[in-house]
Design a protein around this motif. Structure first.
Motif, PDB file in Angstrom:
ATOM      1  N   ASN A 295       0.828  -1.212   0.000  1.00  0.00           N
ATOM      2  CA  ASN A 295       0.000   0.000   0.000  1.00  0.00           C
ATOM      3  C   ASN A 295       0.862   1.261   0.000  1.00  0.00           C
ATOM      4  OD1 ASN A 295      -2.306  -1.577   0.039  1.00  0.00           O
ATOM      5  ND2 ASN A 295      -2.452  -1.573   2.278  1.00  0.00           N
ATOM      6  N   THR A 296       1.917   1.229   0.810  1.00  0.00           N
ATOM      7  CA  THR A 296       2.825   2.385   0.849  1.00  0.00           C
ATOM      8  C   THR A 296       3.486   2.603  -0.504  1.00  0.00           C
ATOM      9  OG1 THR A 296       3.241   1.945   3.197  1.00  0.00           O
ATOM     10  CG2 THR A 296       4.801   3.369   2.043  1.00  0.00           C
ATOM     11  N   ALA A 297       3.927   1.503  -1.127  1.00  0.00           N
ATOM     12  CA  ALA A 297       4.560   1.623  -2.442  1.00  0.00           C
ATOM     13  C   ALA A 297       3.573   2.143  -3.481  1.00  0.00           C
ATOM     14  CB  ALA A 297       5.122   0.264  -2.865  1.00  0.00           C
ATOM     15  N   THR A 298       2.323   1.677  -3.404  1.00  0.00           N
ATOM     16  CA  THR A 298       1.299   2.154  -4.353  1.00  0.00           C
ATOM     17  C   THR A 298       1.036   3.644  -4.183  1.00  0.00           C
ATOM     18  OG1 THR A 298       0.273  -0.037  -4.328  1.00  0.00           O
ATOM     19  CG2 THR A 298      -1.060   1.796  -5.143  1.00  0.00           C
ATOM     20  N   GLN A 299       0.950   4.082  -2.921  1.00  0.00           N
ATOM     21  CA  GLN A 299       0.729   5.506  -2.662  1.00  0.00           C
ATOM     22  C   GLN A 299       1.898   6.346  -3.173  1.00  0.00           C
ATOM     23  OE1 GLN A 299      -2.054   6.847  -1.466  1.00  0.00           O
ATOM     24  NE2 GLN A 299      -1.171   8.900  -1.766  1.00  0.00           N
ATOM     25  N   SER A 300       3.119   5.838  -2.947  1.00  0.00           N
ATOM     26  CA  SER A 300       4.295   6.570  -3.438  1.00  0.00           C
ATOM     27  C   SER A 300       4.286   6.646  -4.957  1.00  0.00           C
ATOM     28  CB  SER A 300       5.571   5.875  -2.946  1.00  0.00           C
ATOM     29  OG  SER A 300       5.620   5.855  -1.532  1.00  0.00           O
ATOM     30  N   ALA A 301       3.889   5.552  -5.597  1.00  0.00           N
ATOM     31  CA  ALA A 301       3.825   5.561  -7.063  1.00  0.00           C
ATOM     32  C   ALA A 301       2.770   6.547  -7.559  1.00  0.00           C
ATOM     33  CB  ALA A 301       3.527   4.151  -7.569  1.00  0.00           C
ATOM     34  N   ASN A 302       1.628   6.595  -6.874  1.00  0.00           N
ATOM     35  CA  ASN A 302       0.584   7.553  -7.265  1.00  0.00           C
ATOM     36  C   ASN A 302       1.063   8.994  -7.097  1.00  0.00           C
ATOM     37  OD1 ASN A 302      -1.178   5.470  -7.892  1.00  0.00           O
ATOM     38  ND2 ASN A 302      -2.059   5.416  -5.827  1.00  0.00           N
ATOM     39  N   ASP A 303       1.740   9.256  -5.978  1.00  0.00           N
ATOM     40  CA  ASP A 303       2.266  10.610  -5.757  1.00  0.00           C
ATOM     41  C   ASP A 303       3.277  10.982  -6.835  1.00  0.00           C
ATOM     42  OD1 ASP A 303       0.686  10.711  -3.528  1.00  0.00           O
ATOM     43  OD2 ASP A 303       2.304  10.219  -2.119  1.00  0.00           O
TER      44      ASP A 303
ATOM     45  N   ALA B  30       5.304  22.307 -17.786  1.00  0.00           N
ATOM     46  CA  ALA B  30       6.321  22.509 -18.822  1.00  0.00           C
ATOM     47  C   ALA B  30       5.724  22.658 -20.217  1.00  0.00           C
ATOM     48  CB  ALA B  30       7.297  21.331 -18.806  1.00  0.00           C
ATOM     49  N   GLU B  31       4.438  22.358 -20.337  1.00  0.00           N
ATOM     50  CA  GLU B  31       3.811  22.428 -21.661  1.00  0.00           C
ATOM     51  C   GLU B  31       3.673  23.895 -22.104  1.00  0.00           C
ATOM     52  OE1 GLU B  31      -0.224  20.764 -23.889  1.00  0.00           O
ATOM     53  OE2 GLU B  31       0.072  20.510 -21.725  1.00  0.00           O
ATOM     54  N   ASN B  32       4.034  24.190 -23.383  1.00  0.00           N
ATOM     55  CA  ASN B  32       3.917  25.532 -23.991  1.00  0.00           C
ATOM     56  C   ASN B  32       4.714  26.595 -23.240  1.00  0.00           C
ATOM     57  OD1 ASN B  32       2.128  24.541 -25.958  1.00  0.00           O
ATOM     58  ND2 ASN B  32       0.365  24.848 -24.591  1.00  0.00           N
ATOM     59  N   VAL B  33       5.816  26.218 -22.606  1.00  0.00           N
ATOM     60  CA  VAL B  33       6.694  27.192 -21.950  1.00  0.00           C
ATOM     61  C   VAL B  33       7.702  27.688 -22.980  1.00  0.00           C
ATOM     62  CG1 VAL B  33       8.419  27.543 -20.166  1.00  0.00           C
ATOM     63  CG2 VAL B  33       6.377  26.200 -19.685  1.00  0.00           C
ATOM     64  N   ASN B  34       7.856  29.041 -23.078  1.00  0.00           N
ATOM     65  CA  ASN B  34       8.753  29.651 -24.058  1.00  0.00           C
ATOM     66  C   ASN B  34       9.844  30.412 -23.320  1.00  0.00           C
ATOM     67  OD1 ASN B  34       9.855  30.532 -26.440  1.00  0.00           O
ATOM     68  ND2 ASN B  34       8.437  32.262 -26.669  1.00  0.00           N
ATOM     69  N   ILE B  35      11.105  30.162 -23.704  1.00  0.00           N
ATOM     70  CA  ILE B  35      12.254  30.825 -23.076  1.00  0.00           C
ATOM     71  C   ILE B  35      13.021  31.552 -24.170  1.00  0.00           C
ATOM     72  CG2 ILE B  35      14.372  30.492 -21.758  1.00  0.00           C
ATOM     73  CD1 ILE B  35      13.171  27.942 -20.631  1.00  0.00           C
ATOM     74  N   THR B  36      13.230  32.874 -23.975  1.00  0.00           N
ATOM     75  CA  THR B  36      13.980  33.687 -24.945  1.00  0.00           C
ATOM     76  C   THR B  36      15.064  34.458 -24.226  1.00  0.00           C
ATOM     77  OG1 THR B  36      12.437  35.537 -24.696  1.00  0.00           O
ATOM     78  CG2 THR B  36      11.978  33.945 -26.448  1.00  0.00           C
ATOM     79  N   CYS B  37      16.130  34.779 -24.979  1.00  0.00           N
ATOM     80  CA  CYS B  37      17.244  35.546 -24.422  1.00  0.00           C
ATOM     81  C   CYS B  37      17.667  36.576 -25.470  1.00  0.00           C
ATOM     82  CB  CYS B  37      18.403  34.617 -24.065  1.00  0.00           C
ATOM     83  SG  CYS B  37      19.815  35.486 -23.327  1.00  0.00           S
ATOM     84  N   THR B  38      17.635  37.874 -25.104  1.00  0.00           N
ATOM     85  CA  THR B  38      18.037  38.964 -26.003  1.00  0.00           C
ATOM     86  C   THR B  38      19.213  39.701 -25.400  1.00  0.00           C
ATOM     87  OG1 THR B  38      16.453  40.466 -24.962  1.00  0.00           O
ATOM     88  CG2 THR B  38      15.687  39.212 -26.878  1.00  0.00           C
TER      89      THR B  38
ATOM     90  N   HIS C 260       2.742  14.377 -13.760  1.00  0.00           N
ATOM     91  CA  HIS C 260       1.709  15.045 -14.559  1.00  0.00           C
ATOM     92  C   HIS C 260       1.739  16.555 -14.337  1.00  0.00           C
ATOM     93  CE1 HIS C 260      -0.069  11.475 -16.220  1.00  0.00           C
ATOM     94  NE2 HIS C 260      -0.315  10.942 -15.011  1.00  0.00           N
ATOM     95  N   THR C 261       1.931  16.940 -13.076  1.00  0.00           N
ATOM     96  CA  THR C 261       1.996  18.378 -12.780  1.00  0.00           C
ATOM     97  C   THR C 261       3.180  19.028 -13.481  1.00  0.00           C
ATOM     98  OG1 THR C 261       0.961  17.981 -10.633  1.00  0.00           O
ATOM     99  CG2 THR C 261       2.131  20.059 -10.923  1.00  0.00           C
ATOM    100  N   ALA C 262       4.332  18.344 -13.428  1.00  0.00           N
ATOM    101  CA  ALA C 262       5.520  18.888 -14.089  1.00  0.00           C
ATOM    102  C   ALA C 262       5.330  18.947 -15.597  1.00  0.00           C
ATOM    103  CB  ALA C 262       6.738  18.039 -13.739  1.00  0.00           C
TER     104      ALA C 262
END
Length: 343
Positions: free
Chosen positions: A208-216, A228-236, A222-224
């Motif tokens: 159960n602990t391993a399953t919870q850790s895997a879910n976390d 990170a989706e559609n992030v734009n980085i520019t340098c001028t 997914h959050t990361a």
């Protein structure tokens, strides 16, 4: 006392007599009174097979039997005063037995072997023909052995292993023993089951602990990924700075401006000669754009002139001779100096 055997009896060459001392304390053992439950088998036993090899029947494992032997020598009762005796048996199962504590001298000519005393309960343990003899010694350790006799041990009818009667005590004992073993086995199985249950519960908790850790971890991934989706980085960059700009999928921007520094132009300032033995030093003055380096270089130590000869100085350089405090010598002056050194 020393007893002479009758002349009518044929005496072997190796026959010997027991010496007897008068007015001495008897060495014979005191025999206990026969218990009413004991049965006595009385026999006459000699030393030359004059009675033949007789056989005494007995039941296996009986401990209420007493074997009584009237010891005779040359058809007369033998005087066993101050003697000791024990029985020796070659048992039917091939083992040997010697019974000291179960063999007793009851009176001056009688020996008793009691199966209820000491190791006597082993006499009737092996079913079959048990070959026996009595060994007798006197105070002088003179020994004599009776002729052989047999004890026919008859095995008992049953041993309690195949009784089917429901009211038999052996059956009840066996049933009780079986029940006790069954209970012990059940308790052992229960203990093992409880131990295995505890191990399973611990393993389930770990799962159960391993399953919870895997879910976390999956949620964080997914959050990361969403972040990170559609992030734009520019340098001028311009002449004086560069700008780092990060824009997420919602259009929110974060900027970071960093100034570009100027390249310094180094200049040499003063160069000073220091005193002899002082340390060299460098100092930095001016500005960040135009730094100035100032040096202090110590003066070297004054040298000395030692062991300088004429050959070390060119002859044409007269001023050098005068500065060094030297003068030129002629060949004659040089020869005179050499003569003085030789003499």
């Amino acid at each position: 006392m020393l007893r002479q055997p009758p002349s009518l009896y044929s005496i072997p060459q190796n026959f010997f007599y027991f010496s007897r001392k008068k007015n001495t304390l008897p060495m014979m053992k005191t025999y206990e009174r026969i218990h009413p439950m004991k049965t006595i088998s009385e026999n006459t036993l000699g030393f030359y097979n004059d009675q033949g090899i007789f056989t005494i029947p007995a039941k296996q494992y009986d401990t209420g039997r007493v074997f009584k032997f009237n010891i005779i020598d040359s058809c007369e009762s033998m005087d066993l005063t101050d003697c000791n005796a024990y029985i020796r048996i070659l048992k039917a199962d091939g083992t040997q037995f010697q019974g000291n504590d179960c063999t007793q001298i009851a009176d001056s000519s009688t020996i008793l072997v009691d199966t209820s005393i000491g190791s006597g309960n082993q006499i009737l343990s092996a079913p079959g023909i048990n070959r026996c003899e009595l060994h007798i010694t006197d105070q002088n350790y003179t020994a004599v052995t009776t002729w052989n006799f047999n004890i026919q041990v008859e095995p008992r009818v049953h041993d309690g292993n195949h009784i089917i009667s429901s009211d038999n005590w052996d059956e009840l004992d066996r049933f009780s023993e079986t029940a006790e073993k069954t209970i012990a086995n059940a308790e052992e199985c229960m203990d093992r089951s409880q131990a295995q249950t505890a191990q399973c519960e611990a393993a389930t908790e770990l799962c159960n602990t391993a399953t919870q850790s895997a879910n976390d971890a999956s949620n964080h991934a997914h959050t990361a990924a969403a972040a990170a989706e559609n992030v734009n980085i520019t340098c001028t960059k311009d002449e004086n700075s560069f700008i780092l700009r990060i824009t997420d999928r919602n259009g929110t921007s974060v900027e970071s401006q960093n100034l570009i520094g100027d390249t310094p132009a180094f200049q040499i300032g003063s160069v000073t000669t220091g005193e002899e033995g002082s340390q060299a030093a460098v100092s930095l003055t001016g500005t960040m754009k135009q730094p100035v380096l100032n040096f202090i270089i110590p003066r070297g130590d004054t040298g000395s002139i030692e062991n300088v000869t004429i050959n070390d100085v060119p002859l044409s350089d007269q001023n050098s001779f005068e500065q060094l405090g030297l003068h030129t010598m002629t060949i004659e002056e040089t020869l005179n100096i050499l003569r003085q050194e030789v003499l």
